[in-house]
Design an enzyme around this catalytic site. Structure first.
Site, mmCIF file in Angstrom:
data_model
loop_
_atom_site.group_PDB
_atom_site.id
_atom_site.type_symbol
_atom_site.label_atom_id
_atom_site.label_comp_id
_atom_site.label_asym_id
_atom_site.label_seq_id
_atom_site.Cartn_x
_atom_site.Cartn_y
_atom_site.Cartn_z
ATOM 1 N N ASN A 42 0.844 -1.193 0.000
ATOM 2 C CA ASN A 42 0.000 0.000 0.000
ATOM 3 C C ASN A 42 0.882 1.246 0.000
ATOM 4 O O ASN A 42 1.966 1.266 0.597
ATOM 5 C CB ASN A 42 -1.007 0.011 1.151
ATOM 6 C CG ASN A 42 -0.411 -0.232 2.512
ATOM 7 O OD1 ASN A 42 0.587 -0.926 2.663
ATOM 8 N ND2 ASN A 42 -1.015 0.343 3.537
ATOM 9 N N ILE A 43 0.411 2.254 -0.718
ATOM 10 C CA ILE A 43 1.167 3.505 -0.879
ATOM 11 C C ILE A 43 0.217 4.654 -0.544
ATOM 12 O O ILE A 43 -0.711 4.943 -1.322
ATOM 13 C CB ILE A 43 1.701 3.639 -2.323
ATOM 14 C CG1 ILE A 43 2.555 2.412 -2.691
ATOM 15 C CG2 ILE A 43 2.505 4.939 -2.471
ATOM 16 C CD1 ILE A 43 2.901 2.323 -4.178
ATOM 17 N N GLU A 44 0.420 5.242 0.635
ATOM 18 C CA GLU A 44 -0.489 6.304 1.082
ATOM 19 C C GLU A 44 -0.036 7.675 0.575
ATOM 20 O O GLU A 44 1.040 7.813 -0.019
ATOM 21 C CB GLU A 44 -0.587 6.268 2.617
ATOM 22 C CG GLU A 44 -1.155 4.926 3.080
ATOM 23 C CD GLU A 44 -1.418 4.851 4.570
ATOM 24 O OE1 GLU A 44 -0.908 5.694 5.339
ATOM 25 O OE2 GLU A 44 -2.143 3.917 4.970
ATOM 26 N N CYS A 53 -3.977 0.771 -2.720
ATOM 27 C CA CYS A 53 -3.884 -0.455 -1.920
ATOM 28 C C CYS A 53 -2.841 -1.417 -2.498
ATOM 29 O O CYS A 53 -2.509 -1.351 -3.686
ATOM 30 C CB CYS A 53 -5.223 -1.170 -1.880
ATOM 31 S SG CYS A 53 -6.518 -0.298 -0.994
ATOM 32 N N GLU A 55 -3.046 -4.617 -3.164
ATOM 33 C CA GLU A 55 -3.536 -5.512 -4.229
ATOM 34 C C GLU A 55 -3.474 -4.818 -5.583
ATOM 35 O O GLU A 55 -3.056 -5.397 -6.590
ATOM 36 C CB GLU A 55 -5.001 -5.911 -3.965
ATOM 37 C CG GLU A 55 -5.246 -6.637 -2.672
ATOM 38 C CD GLU A 55 -5.608 -5.689 -1.529
ATOM 39 O OE1 GLU A 55 -4.910 -4.670 -1.335
ATOM 40 O OE2 GLU A 55 -6.577 -5.990 -0.813
ATOM 41 N N CYS A 86 -10.408 -4.576 0.232
ATOM 42 C CA CYS A 86 -11.489 -3.582 0.185
ATOM 43 C C CYS A 86 -12.313 -3.764 -1.100
ATOM 44 O O CYS A 86 -11.924 -4.503 -2.009
ATOM 45 C CB CYS A 86 -10.915 -2.172 0.264
ATOM 46 S SG CYS A 86 -10.146 -1.609 -1.274
ATOM 47 N N CYS A 89 -10.585 -2.917 -4.451
ATOM 48 C CA CYS A 89 -9.622 -3.948 -4.851
ATOM 49 C C CYS A 89 -10.329 -5.200 -5.335
ATOM 50 O O CYS A 89 -9.871 -5.858 -6.279
ATOM 51 C CB CYS A 89 -8.670 -4.271 -3.705
ATOM 52 S SG CYS A 89 -7.474 -2.944 -3.470
#
Ligand code: THU
Length: 133
Positions: A42-44, A53, A55, A86, A89
């Site tokens: 995940n890359i915020e 996310c 996935e 989620c 995804c």
């Protein structure tokens, strides 16, 4: 490729998670139909809604490499096997899964693993066929 190998690769990817806001590290690994495993984390973002996310990171890496289908996916996070993918995804997974029976392995640090079929995670998915009819 064994289930446990895919899960181990997903955990390696989780170490790269960029999650300074949620502090919730997620890793994913997809087995492409070409035999290659693609991993993602995940890359915020400071603009929270732009977060990607794990996935989708893994699947987009696969697609950008020219592989359009995967035959298994592992998603790992947290202590137990309750870090479910989620909704966004699930929709993206459904587009690129090789079929409804593709296994989705959801695992936690305690080693527990829930295996769900793609079609059980997202029944009545919105599909390409609907648009192309
Ligand atoms: N997250 C994922 O990477 N995959 C999911 O399916 C659910 C949520 C990430 C997004 C965000 O960085 C963090 O988990 C908390 O929501």
């Amino acid at each position: 490729m064994e289930k446990n190998e895919l899960i181990a690769l997903a955990w390696q990817a989780a170490e790269k998670a960029y999650a300074p806001y949620s502090n919730w590290q997620v890793g994913a690994a997809v087995l492409g139909e070409n035999g290659t495993v693609y991993t993602g984390c995940n890359i915020e973002n400071a603009s929270y809604g732009l977060t990607n996310c794990a996935e989708r990171t893994a699947i987009f890496k696969m697609v950008s490499d020219g592989c359009l289908k995967f035959t298994a996916i592992a998603v790992v996070s947290g202590e137990t096997c309750n870090g479910y993918p989620c909704g966004a995804c699930r929709q993206v997974m459904s587009e690129f899964a090789a079929g409804g029976s593709v296994p989705v392995y959801i695992s936690g640090k305690d080693g527990s693993c829930l295996t769900a079929a793609m079609s059980d995670l997202l029944p009545y998915a919105f599909e390409k066929e609907t648009l192309l009819k």
